[in-house]
Enzyme design. Structure first.
Site, PDB file in Angstrom:
ATOM      1  N   ASP A 414      48.030  44.533  87.252  1.00  0.00           N
ATOM      2  CA  ASP A 414      46.817  43.759  86.966  1.00  0.00           C
ATOM      3  C   ASP A 414      46.972  43.154  85.567  1.00  0.00           C
ATOM      4  O   ASP A 414      47.937  43.432  84.861  1.00  0.00           O
ATOM      5  CB  ASP A 414      45.638  44.754  87.036  1.00  0.00           C
ATOM      6  CG  ASP A 414      44.277  44.112  86.858  1.00  0.00           C
ATOM      7  OD1 ASP A 414      44.148  42.898  87.103  1.00  0.00           O
ATOM      8  OD2 ASP A 414      43.334  44.846  86.484  1.00  0.00           O
ATOM      9  N   GLU A 417      48.050  37.983  83.280  1.00  0.00           N
ATOM     10  CA  GLU A 417      47.992  36.527  82.997  1.00  0.00           C
ATOM     11  C   GLU A 417      48.731  36.165  81.710  1.00  0.00           C
ATOM     12  O   GLU A 417      49.284  35.052  81.690  1.00  0.00           O
ATOM     13  CB  GLU A 417      46.525  36.083  82.927  1.00  0.00           C
ATOM     14  CG  GLU A 417      45.814  36.140  84.271  1.00  0.00           C
ATOM     15  CD  GLU A 417      45.531  37.580  84.757  1.00  0.00           C
ATOM     16  OE1 GLU A 417      45.394  38.461  83.890  1.00  0.00           O
ATOM     17  OE2 GLU A 417      45.474  37.789  85.972  1.00  0.00           O
ATOM     18  N   ASP A 493      38.699  38.953  90.698  1.00  0.00           N
ATOM     19  CA  ASP A 493      37.348  39.529  90.642  1.00  0.00           C
ATOM     20  C   ASP A 493      36.303  38.642  91.302  1.00  0.00           C
ATOM     21  O   ASP A 493      35.567  37.916  90.639  1.00  0.00           O
ATOM     22  CB  ASP A 493      36.976  39.816  89.186  1.00  0.00           C
ATOM     23  CG  ASP A 493      37.912  40.853  88.579  1.00  0.00           C
ATOM     24  OD1 ASP A 493      38.542  41.609  89.344  1.00  0.00           O
ATOM     25  OD2 ASP A 493      38.020  40.887  87.339  1.00  0.00           O
TER      26      ASP A 493
HETATM   27  O1  MIG Z   1      39.170  44.197  83.073  1.00  0.00           O
HETATM   28  O2  MIG Z   1      41.501  47.795  86.246  1.00  0.00           O
HETATM   29  O3  MIG Z   1      40.830  42.408  88.752  1.00  0.00           O
HETATM   30  O4  MIG Z   1      40.617  44.687  90.345  1.00  0.00           O
HETATM   31  O5  MIG Z   1      39.611  47.021  89.121  1.00  0.00           O
HETATM   32  C1  MIG Z   1      39.133  44.590  84.388  1.00  0.00           C
HETATM   33  C2  MIG Z   1      40.153  47.457  86.318  1.00  0.00           C
HETATM   34  C3  MIG Z   1      40.502  45.057  84.785  1.00  0.00           C
HETATM   35  C4  MIG Z   1      40.512  43.738  86.794  1.00  0.00           C
HETATM   36  C5  MIG Z   1      40.962  43.708  88.224  1.00  0.00           C
HETATM   37  C6  MIG Z   1      40.189  44.716  89.001  1.00  0.00           C
HETATM   38  C7  MIG Z   1      40.381  46.086  88.402  1.00  0.00           C
HETATM   39  C8  MIG Z   1      39.958  46.082  86.944  1.00  0.00           C
HETATM   40  N1  MIG Z   1      40.696  45.059  86.216  1.00  0.00           N
END
Ligand code: MIG
Length: 811
Positions: A414, A417, A493
């Site tokens: 995750d 980016e 999200d």
């Molecule tokens: O700032 O890891 O898109 O699926 O549950 C949020 C926590 C960070 C974003 C992801 C989401 C995940 C969440 N992450």
């Protein structure tokens, strides 16, 4: 690319525009061709200080490169993995133009000013530069303008929100953590600078291979032209001729790579939330699935399983027996997936190996002054691996050793980016330094959009090394073209609203034609809590999304299939079971995607490009070639109007037949999702199991829907190793033939180097208006068949079915 700005060569003209905007912004456009040099694969044209190369990359694909200062940079791509295979060429030059004919495509460069177009063999223009706007540049920026026929539609660009057809809107590519995105949010998480133009059944594709912040404007600025460009990097694009949209997806994925075959279990139902903890809660979730007999294959652990959110650690207070929990889950048929974000906690002098070894190996992204760049994310001050270096990727990959050893089955990357807190731009400063293997470096402008892809590349390649016999499963949020080679992806999200349920399909369809077959969204929505009906409807359509994963944010209501009471639970269970029943069809389709790039979830135009009434269809989709899905995505359904694609279709639930153009009005009750099967389909299915690793109890099920082009196929293998690459697979082709008074179904084994779980096949042949007078299996007449007069179906069993056989019904 620095140094050419402001240099105006001979033959370079600033083209005045009607409205004057582009010229006023200081664009320099290509002028007149002064020199033509023939290359072995095309031509190099000089126009003032600029040079343009038009080359045939391979049959049906041309490539255009422009350098404003006359020197082409070293040819390099993060995305393209195919080597050029230039076809035989014919180059003709006249006073006015240069024509390159390669197979059935002709590229023409008009000389004054230099304008490029592409035509088919019949001379129809497929794509042409806008006459008043030759390709241009402005400082580091580069841009291309194209004529925009009034009836042309544009698809692609990966995870853009809103309608699938991109016409009349403009988009930016700059990978962005966009919590709670809406249909107008842009940019989002991924950069896929590829689109398909479609008009009157004829399609072409363009891949603009540029990693800088890029823009695509499909007619927002002007109704006459569309355009694309970037803030830096090379003007370098590929033109793919089609003319079928399918062929373009095949060509684009040959160019940028296809997804490897995922482990079978990853196609089962996946349960996630932010976050399951402590351990007792996770165990309770897993147990509840098994107690309630709701099939499921995976459980995810989000960031709270870690100590202080530091990647590759375990919070022992929450998870006292983490390793045992994973193996207990495994013995219950549950695979564990862990999040492992890329930000490494800056945790000095505590024996935190990822940080210490990273510093020792000098693997972190740097500031211009040579110090490691520090940004704040979940663990607080963090450093960021320099994934553009092979040795950094090796180092990152090795961090998975312990988790892999514990039996963790998959990993979730995750925030790649990359996302960074407390910064207006949400990411790292543009002047951070990323090193490359050739000893040079690039700043963040050039690398930002490939950072996430190189992150999952490191994860994927690391797992390949750690477990050479296991297929990795990696889930990524950010991507650049080509990331499909390493990871499945989801749409970030989203929110728990009906609108988001409706927006999911066009986004997934767009990702599918953009090279990503393994895709899903957060079932139920991430931000907020869905109402009972909304969650149920989401479970319905999700059953036919390639990745089927329920996920929600921290602090929201529980979102497992059993919340909201027994009625809702029963409906959700029915659809999860449907997915498991369809698993042989699904897996066969996924295997096809790994060879052809064709996604499982397909916009109708991909199969039926002539049916222009589907060009703007954002609700329906095809699941593989043979299932047409018309999900319910609105709360108040008075009536659902359904138009089927060309051909004849059977209602999956009632086996009623419907024709193209027939107006179907339905009132789907909460437990109903309109689903149709192509007449001509043969669907391989199986009995319900509780997880993909469970051996189905019963025969293979073949549903035969007689009609035109009647065929189906089945692919099976061991589901998790690479033995399939050595040919250890089962491939069977099925076909059927309808003639006056009879239907014949044939099984033809193409390859039998894998022993499937089934021996016999339970065959159901639909569309039988009356009972047959005789049923034969191979040459023997059989008597233990059954006719269902309501479903118009004949059922029978072929006892020894992993071989060639035929069934013949005579009426
Ligand atoms: O700032 O890891 O898109 O699926 O549950 C949020 C926590 C960070 C974003 C992801 C989401 C995940 C969440 N992450």
């Amino acid at each position: 690319m620095a140094g050419f700005a402001g240099r105006v060569g001979i033959g370079l003209v600033a083209v005045a525009l009607g409205c004057g905007t582009a010229a006023a912004q200081g664009w320099q456009h290509l002028g007149k061709v002064q020199r033509v040099e023939k290359l072995k694969d095309g031509v190099e044209l000089s126009a003032g200080s600029a040079k343009v190369r038009i080359t045939a990359f391979r049959d049906g694909i041309f490539r255009v490169r422009v350098t404003p200062n006359g020197t082409f940079p070293k040819d390099f791509s993060w995305a393209v993995i195919e080597s050029p295979q230039p076809p035989a060429l014919q180059i003709e030059e006249s006073q006015k133009e240069i024509r390159i004919t390669a197979g059935s495509v002709i590229a023409t460069a008009q000389k004054s000013p230099l304008l490029v177009d592409f035509k088919d063999a019949a001379g129809n223009v497929l794509l042409a530069d806008e006459s008043s706007l030759p390709m241009g540049w402005n400082g580091q920026r580069i841009h291309v303008w194209k004529k925009m026929p009034s009836d042309e539609n544009y698809y692609g660009l990966g995870d853009k929100a809103g309608p699938m057809n991109r016409r009349n809107r403009s988009f930016t590519n700059w990978n962005t953590d966009e919590f709670g995105w809406q249909e107008s949010s842009d940019p989002l998480y991924k950069t896929i600078p590829f689109f398909i133009g479609l008009r009157k059944g004829t399609a072409y594709g363009v891949f603009f291979d540029n990693t800088y912040r890029s823009t695509f404007d499909f007619g927002k600025e002007s109704a006459d032209y569309f355009s694309f460009g970037a803030e830096g990097g090379e003007l370098n694009y590929y033109f793919m001729a089609g003319p079928e949209p399918k062929k373009i997806v095949e060509e684009y994925t040959a160019l940028t790579g296809r997804s490897p075959l995922p482990p079978f279990w990853s196609l089962g139902y996946q349960q996630c939330r932010y976050s399951y903890y402590p351990e007792s809660r996770a165990r309770e979730i897993v147990r509840t699935f098994r107690d309630k007999k709701i099939p499921a294959d995976t459980i995810y652990f989000d960031i709270d399983y870690q100590q202080d959110y530091a990647p590759f650690t375990i919070n022992r207070e929450y998870f006292p027996t983490f390793e045992k929990m994973i193996s207990d889950f495994r013995s219950q048929g549950f695979h564990t997936i862990l999040i492992t974000d890329l930000h490494i906690k800056k945790n000095t002098d505590h024996g935190y190996a990822p940080y210490d070894s990273g510093i020792r190996n000098d693997v972190f992204v740097k500031n211009p002054d040579g110090s490691a760049y520090v940004g704040k994310v979940w663990p607080g001050d963090s450093v960021f691996p320099d994934f553009t270096l092979a040795r950094t990727r090796d180092w990152w990959g090795s961090l998975y050793k312990d988790f892999a050893g514990m039996g963790v089955a998959g990993f979730w990357n995750d925030m790649n980016e990359p996302s960074i807190f407390f910064r207006a731009d949400k990411t790292m400063p543009l002047d951070t330094v990323h090193r490359l293997d050739d000893g040079t470096a690039r700043d963040h402008r050039a690398i930002h959009n490939v950072f996430g892809m190189e992150n999952v590349r490191a994860t994927y390649e690391g797992l390949r090394k750690l477990q050479p016999e296991e297929r990795p499963f990696v889930l990524t949020r950010a991507a650049y073209s080509g990331a499909q080679r390493y990871a499945a992806t989801w749409t970030g999200d989203n929110s728990s609203t009906w609108n988001h349920l409706a927006m999911s399909t066009p986004m997934l369809l767009s990702l599918g034609i953009s090279g990503f077959p393994l895709i899903g969204d957060d079932i139920g929505g991430f931000a907020g809590s869905p109402t009972a009906d909304l969650l149920t409807r989401w479970f319905e359509v999700g059953a036919l999304n390639p990745i089927y994963r329920d996920h929600t944010a921290k602090g929201t209501a529980d979102q497992e299939p059993w919340v909201h009471g027994p009625e809702h639970e029963a409906i959700r269970k029915k659809f999860i079971e449907l997915r498991y029943q369809l698993m042989p069809y699904l897996y066969t389709g996924v295997e096809e995607a790994t060879r052809t790039g064709l996604p499982l979830m397909r916009p109708v135009f991909l199969e039926y490009p002539q049916a222009s009434e589907f060009y703007g269809d954002n609700r329906d989709f095809l699941f593989g070639r043979d299932l047409f899905v018309a999900p319910v995505t609105t709360e108040m359904v008075d009536a659902e109007e359904i138009s089927l694609p060309p051909g004849v279709w059977y209602d999956y639930w009632t086996s009623e037949k419907h024709a193209y153009k027939e107006k179907i009005n339905l009132h789907p009750r909460l437990e109903e999702m309109p689903l149709y099967v192509r007449a001509g389909a043969i669907l391989p299915m199986q009995p319900v199991v509780q997880y993909t690793g469970e051996t189905p109890n019963g025969p293979l099920q073949l549903r035969v829907y007689p009609g035109n082009d009647c065929r189906g196929s089945l692919y099976q293998d061991d589901g998790h190793t690479f033995a399939y690459q050595k040919g250890e697979v089962l491939r069977v082709n099925y076909s059927c033939k309808v003639s006056a008074g009879s239907v014949t179904v044939t099984s033809s084994v193409d390859k039998r180097a894998f022993q499937p779980w089934w021996r016999s096949a339970h065959v159901t042949i639909y569309g039988a208006a009356v009972a047959p007078t005789e049923v034969r299996v191979d040459d023997g007449v059989i008597h233990d068949w059954h006719y269902d007069g309501q479903a118009h179906a004949v059922t029978l069993t072929v006892p020894d079915a992993v071989k060639n056989w035929s069934v013949r019904l005579t009426f």
